[in-house]
Design an enzyme around this catalytic site. Structure first.
Site, short mmCIF file in Angstrom:
data_model
loop_
_atom_site.label_atom_id
_atom_site.label_comp_id
_atom_site.label_asym_id
_atom_site.label_seq_id
_atom_site.Cartn_x
_atom_site.Cartn_y
_atom_site.Cartn_z
N HIS A 244 0.80 -1.23 0.00
CA HIS A 244 0.00 0.00 0.00
C HIS A 244 0.84 1.28 0.00
O HIS A 244 0.80 2.06 -0.94
CB HIS A 244 -0.91 0.04 1.24
CG HIS A 244 -1.79 -1.16 1.38
ND1 HIS A 244 -2.90 -1.40 0.60
CD2 HIS A 244 -1.70 -2.21 2.24
CE1 HIS A 244 -3.48 -2.53 0.97
NE2 HIS A 244 -2.77 -3.05 1.96
O1 RIB Z 1 -4.88 -0.19 4.80
C1 RIB Z 1 -3.50 -0.18 4.59
C2 RIB Z 1 -2.87 0.92 5.36
O2 RIB Z 1 -3.06 0.73 6.77
C3 RIB Z 1 -1.34 0.97 5.19
O3 RIB Z 1 -0.89 2.27 5.36
C4 RIB Z 1 -0.86 0.10 6.30
O4 RIB Z 1 0.48 0.42 6.68
C5 RIB Z 1 -1.81 0.48 7.40
O5 RIB Z 1 -1.33 1.67 8.01
#
Ligand code: RIB
Ligand code: CA
Length: 341
Positions: free
Chosen positions: A270
């Site tokens: 992500h």
């Molecule tokens: O949903 C994914 C996000 O939430 C990413 O930033 C992961 O590191 C968590 O913080």
């Protein structure tokens, strides 16, 4: 006739020169950047990608927030990423240990007790900078050149929200905020409709949205299209440097839960997509739309309501990224990790 041809050739030449210089200028201009983060496996990959890209990114500071794990561990992990990238001149400021309103939640089931799966952690040599991340944001953004600093927001938006509540005028220093967060077409990852960062502090995200800063969201809609594969992870491991070993070990562990939950052939990284957007925006595509955030208790808590088809005709307040070039992303990530030791 001859004169006309002469002027036409001169015109074509000056247009060509203008294009060359403007491209060079764009490529040459460094982006002043603050990375706000809750490391976290994918946060660490994002930090290494950013710290390995000094030509494009002047990282002013890393500010940490509670999210994936508690603030002491997200702050330690940010310092670890800095040490692994040999970039210890970048200050790390610790910030909010809990959301604005809702009770704290964490994601140790995904990121492990230490917030960094697949690798051993230790206490980094260099400590935290003096002072709190929220005060750092207020001091830095209020004094910055107009609209000069980009904020990469990789966790719950609590720090920036607190800074905006205390000093709304700091928007003057913000160029744009690029948020890893939200979900629409993809559905959520912490509830059927909500993504973790928004669910962890929707009130903070509403404060940032209401501030009117230029906002880009990198939601699950795109991060779930930019997936690891055995081949992509093996290529990173094959770099035969410490960074490649770390990232391949982290990703091999981190993606397991998503692969099982979604029945995917690989897992999303992500937060690193936020940095990739800053480095190579041409890898991604999206649309300026209206986004609203639901912070009411109930099944919609933490949902980003993304009006992709402009059904309500409301003001367009977010650039919503919906697609990305997965191979281009991993090419970029691998090429930049190769620069590290
Ligand atoms: O949903 C994914 C996000 O939430 C990413 O930033 C992961 O590191 C968590 O913080
Ligand atoms: Ca994160």
């Amino acid at each position: 006739m001859h004169l006309c041809r002469h002027f036409l050739l001169r015109l074509i030449r000056s247009i060509a020169l203008l294009a060359i210089f403007s491209t060079a200028a764009h490529a040459a201009e460094k982006r002043d950047l603050i990375i706000d983060t809750d490391p976290g496996a994918d946060d660490v990959v994002a930090l290494l990608l950013a710290l390995a890209s000094p030509e494009e990114l002047h990282i002013r500071a890393i500010t940490t927030v509670a999210g994936n794990v508690r603030i002491d561990k997200t702050s330690r992990n940010a310092r670890l990423a800095r040490e692994w990238a040999a970039r210890e001149e970048v200050p790390v400021y610790a910030g909010a240990g809990r959301p604005l309103v809702r009770p704290p939640i964490y994601a140790e089931n995904i990121h492990g007790k230490e917030g960094l799966p697949g690798v051993d952690v230790h206490e980094p040599k260099k400590g935290l900078a003096d002072g709190n991340a929220v005060q750092y944001l207020i001091d830095t953004l209020s004094k910055a050149e107009p609209h000069s600093i980009t904020i990469a927001m990789l966790g719950p938006q609590t720090n920036l929200a607190l800074a905006l509540i205390q000093a709304p005028e700091i928007t003057q220093g913000i160029k744009e905020v690029v948020v890893m967060g939200g979900a629409h077409f993809n559905g959520g990852n912490i509830t059927p409709v909500a993504e973790f960062n928004l669910y962890a502090d929707p009130d903070a995200a509403k404060v940032v949205l209401a501030s009117g800063v230029k906002l880009t969201y990198v939601p699950l809609d795109v991060t779930h299209k930019v997936l690891t594969s055995d081949q992509r992870i093996q290529r990173i491991e094959g770099l035969n440097n410490h960074a490649g070993k770390l990232v391949s070990s982290i990703l091999n562990e981190y993606v397991k839960a998503d692969m099982v939950h979604y029945g995917l052939p690989g897992g999303p990284v992500h937060d690193a997509s936020v940095i990739a957007w800053l480095l190579k925006p041409e890898l991604f595509s999206g649309r300026l739309i209206n986004v609203a955030i639901d912070s009411r208790e109930g099944p919609g808590f933490g949902q980003t309501v993304a009006d992709w088809y402009d059904t309500l005709g409301q003001p367009k307040n977010v650039f919503w990224i919906e697609n990305g070039d997965a191979q281009g992303f991993f090419d970029l990530l691998t090429q930049r990790l190769a620069r590290l030791k």
